[in-house]
Design a protein around this motif. Structure first.
Motif, mmCIF file in Angstrom:
data_model
loop_
_atom_site.group_PDB
_atom_site.id
_atom_site.type_symbol
_atom_site.label_atom_id
_atom_site.label_comp_id
_atom_site.label_asym_id
_atom_site.label_seq_id
_atom_site.Cartn_x
_atom_site.Cartn_y
_atom_site.Cartn_z
ATOM 1 N N ALA A 4 -2.890 11.921 49.081
ATOM 2 C CA ALA A 4 -3.585 12.927 48.273
ATOM 3 C C ALA A 4 -2.648 13.490 47.209
ATOM 4 O O ALA A 4 -3.017 13.606 46.034
ATOM 5 C CB ALA A 4 -4.114 14.047 49.168
ATOM 6 N N HIS A 5 -1.430 13.827 47.610
ATOM 7 C CA HIS A 5 -0.465 14.395 46.663
ATOM 8 C C HIS A 5 -0.136 13.401 45.554
ATOM 9 O O HIS A 5 -0.139 13.751 44.366
ATOM 10 C CB HIS A 5 0.811 14.804 47.402
ATOM 11 C CG HIS A 5 1.890 15.304 46.495
ATOM 12 N ND1 HIS A 5 1.884 16.573 45.942
ATOM 13 C CD2 HIS A 5 3.012 14.684 46.012
ATOM 14 C CE1 HIS A 5 2.943 16.723 45.172
ATOM 15 N NE2 HIS A 5 3.648 15.596 45.190
ATOM 16 N N GLN A 6 0.147 12.140 45.926
ATOM 17 C CA GLN A 6 0.557 11.144 44.939
ATOM 18 C C GLN A 6 -0.580 10.809 43.980
ATOM 19 O O GLN A 6 -0.377 10.742 42.756
ATOM 20 C CB GLN A 6 1.030 9.869 45.636
ATOM 21 C CG GLN A 6 1.567 8.807 44.683
ATOM 22 C CD GLN A 6 2.861 9.212 44.011
ATOM 23 O OE1 GLN A 6 3.857 9.452 44.681
ATOM 24 N NE2 GLN A 6 2.859 9.310 42.689
ATOM 25 N N THR A 7 -1.784 10.583 44.507
ATOM 26 C CA THR A 7 -2.903 10.205 43.640
ATOM 27 C C THR A 7 -3.346 11.369 42.755
ATOM 28 O O THR A 7 -3.781 11.146 41.618
ATOM 29 C CB THR A 7 -4.096 9.675 44.460
ATOM 30 O OG1 THR A 7 -4.493 10.643 45.443
ATOM 31 C CG2 THR A 7 -3.738 8.371 45.160
ATOM 32 N N THR A 8 -3.209 12.580 43.249
ATOM 33 C CA THR A 8 -3.529 13.750 42.422
ATOM 34 C C THR A 8 -2.529 13.868 41.271
ATOM 35 O O THR A 8 -2.909 14.090 40.115
ATOM 36 C CB THR A 8 -3.531 15.026 43.285
ATOM 37 O OG1 THR A 8 -4.610 14.944 44.219
ATOM 38 C CG2 THR A 8 -3.709 16.275 42.433
ATOM 39 N N GLN A 9 -1.260 13.693 41.595
ATOM 40 C CA GLN A 9 -0.226 13.732 40.549
ATOM 41 C C GLN A 9 -0.454 12.628 39.519
ATOM 42 O O GLN A 9 -0.351 12.863 38.299
ATOM 43 C CB GLN A 9 1.149 13.568 41.202
ATOM 44 C CG GLN A 9 2.311 13.555 40.230
ATOM 45 C CD GLN A 9 3.647 13.405 40.945
ATOM 46 O OE1 GLN A 9 3.906 14.076 41.949
ATOM 47 N NE2 GLN A 9 4.491 12.524 40.447
ATOM 48 N N ASN A 10 -0.787 11.423 39.990
ATOM 49 C CA ASN A 10 -1.009 10.303 39.081
ATOM 50 C C ASN A 10 -2.197 10.549 38.163
ATOM 51 O O ASN A 10 -2.154 10.254 36.964
ATOM 52 C CB ASN A 10 -1.236 9.017 39.879
ATOM 53 C CG ASN A 10 0.000 8.550 40.616
ATOM 54 O OD1 ASN A 10 1.103 9.028 40.377
ATOM 55 N ND2 ASN A 10 -0.180 7.622 41.545
ATOM 56 N N ALA A 11 -3.285 11.082 38.726
ATOM 57 C CA ALA A 11 -4.479 11.356 37.924
ATOM 58 C C ALA A 11 -4.191 12.404 36.858
ATOM 59 O O ALA A 11 -4.638 12.291 35.707
ATOM 60 C CB ALA A 11 -5.624 11.830 38.826
ATOM 61 N N CYS A 12 -3.412 13.422 37.228
ATOM 62 C CA CYS A 12 -3.056 14.456 36.247
ATOM 63 C C CYS A 12 -2.227 13.859 35.107
ATOM 64 O O CYS A 12 -2.429 14.224 33.937
ATOM 65 C CB CYS A 12 -2.288 15.586 36.931
ATOM 66 S SG CYS A 12 -3.304 16.626 38.009
ATOM 67 N N GLU A 13 -1.325 12.954 35.448
ATOM 68 C CA GLU A 13 -0.479 12.338 34.424
ATOM 69 C C GLU A 13 -1.279 11.440 33.508
ATOM 70 O O GLU A 13 -1.119 11.476 32.280
ATOM 71 C CB GLU A 13 0.655 11.564 35.084
ATOM 72 C CG GLU A 13 1.701 12.464 35.733
ATOM 73 C CD GLU A 13 2.793 11.690 36.448
ATOM 74 O OE1 GLU A 13 2.717 10.439 36.487
ATOM 75 O OE2 GLU A 13 3.727 12.333 36.977
ATOM 76 N N LEU A 14 -2.149 10.603 34.073
ATOM 77 C CA LEU A 14 -2.908 9.662 33.249
ATOM 78 C C LEU A 14 -3.905 10.374 32.354
ATOM 79 O O LEU A 14 -4.002 10.074 31.151
ATOM 80 C CB LEU A 14 -3.645 8.653 34.143
ATOM 81 C CG LEU A 14 -4.539 7.650 33.378
ATOM 82 C CD1 LEU A 14 -3.727 6.797 32.395
ATOM 83 C CD2 LEU A 14 -5.307 6.765 34.351
ATOM 84 N N PHE A 15 -4.647 11.310 32.914
ATOM 85 C CA PHE A 15 -5.752 11.936 32.173
ATOM 86 C C PHE A 15 -5.387 13.293 31.559
ATOM 87 O O PHE A 15 -6.239 13.926 30.930
ATOM 88 C CB PHE A 15 -6.960 12.106 33.087
ATOM 89 C CG PHE A 15 -7.563 10.795 33.555
ATOM 90 C CD1 PHE A 15 -8.169 9.947 32.653
ATOM 91 C CD2 PHE A 15 -7.510 10.431 34.895
ATOM 92 C CE1 PHE A 15 -8.720 8.749 33.067
ATOM 93 C CE2 PHE A 15 -8.058 9.241 35.327
ATOM 94 C CZ PHE A 15 -8.670 8.383 34.412
ATOM 95 N N GLY A 16 -4.152 13.727 31.730
ATOM 96 C CA GLY A 16 -3.746 15.015 31.165
ATOM 97 C C GLY A 16 -4.455 16.197 31.797
ATOM 98 O O GLY A 16 -4.770 17.164 31.116
ATOM 99 N N LEU A 17 -4.671 16.122 33.109
ATOM 100 C CA LEU A 17 -5.393 17.185 33.819
ATOM 101 C C LEU A 17 -4.424 18.252 34.282
ATOM 102 O O LEU A 17 -3.270 17.979 34.605
ATOM 103 C CB LEU A 17 -6.129 16.605 35.025
ATOM 104 C CG LEU A 17 -7.071 15.436 34.774
ATOM 105 C CD1 LEU A 17 -7.659 14.941 36.100
ATOM 106 C CD2 LEU A 17 -8.173 15.821 33.800
ATOM 107 N N ALA A 18 -4.911 19.481 34.335
ATOM 108 C CA ALA A 18 -4.123 20.591 34.851
ATOM 109 C C ALA A 18 -4.799 21.126 36.113
ATOM 110 O O ALA A 18 -6.027 21.166 36.195
ATOM 111 C CB ALA A 18 -4.022 21.694 33.807
ATOM 112 N N LEU A 19 -4.003 21.523 37.066
ATOM 113 C CA LEU A 19 -4.548 22.096 38.308
ATOM 114 C C LEU A 19 -4.393 23.605 38.311
ATOM 115 O O LEU A 19 -3.520 24.148 37.660
ATOM 116 C CB LEU A 19 -3.816 21.493 39.513
ATOM 117 C CG LEU A 19 -3.976 19.988 39.713
ATOM 118 C CD1 LEU A 19 -3.197 19.534 40.943
ATOM 119 C CD2 LEU A 19 -5.446 19.603 39.846
#
Length: 261
Positions: free
Chosen positions: A246-261
Motif C-alpha cells: 500500500a505504501h509503495q503503490t501509493t507513493q508511486n501513484a503520487c509520483e506518476l500522476f502528481g497527486l498530493a495526499l
C-alpha cells in the motif's frame, strides 16, 4: 493504511443508483485517491462532474483503442483543451492498442500516436491499454521516446502480459498496474509479472466496474473499495506485507500522476 486506485470508471450507469455508498465503502477501505480513466470524449463532462463532486478523484482524458473509429478532426483539440484548462486532469488516456477485439490496426496506431503527441506537448503521463499488441505498443513507445524532448512516461494499465513483456515496459520507464485479474486462479503470467516488477514501478487498480477480484469475483460490479484485495494478492506474491505494498503503490501513484495526499 492508504491506497490509491489508479484506474476506475465510476461514471458508468451501473454506479449511479448508489454512488454515495460506493464512495463511503472506498473511504472505509482506505482508498484516499482515485484516477478516473476515460473511454471517449463524450464522457468528458460526466467524469469532470464526478471529479468536482469528489475532491479525492482526479482524471484522464483520451480515446480508448476500441473506439478509435470515433476519432474526428476536432478530437485532439478537445482532449488538449480540457487537459490544459482543468487542473484535475492528471493524464492522457486511456489509449493504446487492442488487437484482441478489433482488427483496425492502422487506425488504432494513428489514434494512439496522436494522443502520445498530446501527452508529450502537455508533459502529462499516459494510461495505456494493451491487449495482444505488446510488440506493437513497445515499438511505438520506443519510437516516441527517441523523439527529442518527448519525455514520455506512463502506466501499462490492467496488465496482462508475460514477465518478458513486463520487463520491456519497465525498461522503458513505464509503471505496471495490476487489477483484479492478478487474483484469478489461472493468471499465472500476470502473477509472475506482479512478483518481479521493480517496486518503484508497481501500481494497483480495480478497472471497475470490470474484473472484480477474488473473493468478490462473480459479482456484476467491481468497485474501488476492492482494490484492497488486489494489494493483498500482490503482497502475497511478492512476500511482502500489504502495508508495504500500500505504501509503495501509493507513493508511486503520487509520483506518476502528481497527486498530493
Amino acid at each position: 493504511m492508504q491506497l490509491i486506485d489508479t484506474h476506475v470508471h465510476i461514471n458508468f450507469d451501473i454506479f449511479q443508483p448508489d454512488l454515495a455508498g460506493v464512495r463511503s465503502r472506498w473511504q472505509q477501505a482506505g482508498v484516499v485517491r482515485l484516477v478516473h480513466s476515460c473511454v471517449e470524449p463524450a464522457e468528458f463532462s460526466s467524469i469532470q462532474a464526478i471529479a468536482h463532486q469528489f475532491p479525492e478523484l482526479s482524471f484522464a482524458v483520451g480515446l480508448h483503442p476500441l473506439d478509435a473509429q470515433k476519432w474526428q478532426n476536432e478530437t485532439a483539440e478537445n482532449i488538449k483543451s480540457l487537459a490544459s484548462l482543468e487542473s484535475k486532469v492528471v493524464a492522457i488516456g486511456e489509449m493504446g492498442l487492442d488487437y484482441y477485439k478489433a482488427d483496425n490496426y492502422e487506425q488504432q496506431q494513428i489514434v494512439f500516436e496522436a494522443q502520445l503527441a498530446i501527452a508529450s506537448q502537455l508533459n502529462l503521463p499516459v494510461i495505456i491499454h494493451c491487449r495482444d499488441a505488446a510488440n506493437q505498443v513497445r515499438e511505438i513507445l520506443q519510437k516516441w521516446q527517441n523523439v527529442k524532448g518527448a519525455n514520455l512516461r506512463g502506466v501499462m494499465h490492467c496488465w496482462g502480459g508475460t514477465p518478458e513483456e513486463t520487463q520491456w515496459f519497465v525498461d522503458l520507464g513505464f509503471y505496471i498496474s495490476f487489477s483484479g485479474t492478478v487474483t484469478f486462479k489461472n493468471a499465472k503470467d500476470i502473477q509472475a509479472s506482479a512478483a518481479m516488477v521493480r517496486s518503484d514501478r508497481l501500481l494497483i487498480e480495480t478497472d471497475c466496474p470490470f474484473l472484480a477480484p477474488v473473493p468478490k469475483r462473480g459479482q456484476k460490479r467491481n468497485e474501488p473499495a476492492y482494490v484492497r484485495h488486489v494489494a493483498e494478492k500482490v503482497a502475497q506474491l511478492r512476500g511482502e506485507t500489504v502495508e508495504a505494498i500500500a505504501h509503495q503503490t501509493t507513493q508511486n501513484a503520487c509520483e506518476l500522476f502528481g497527486l498530493a495526499l
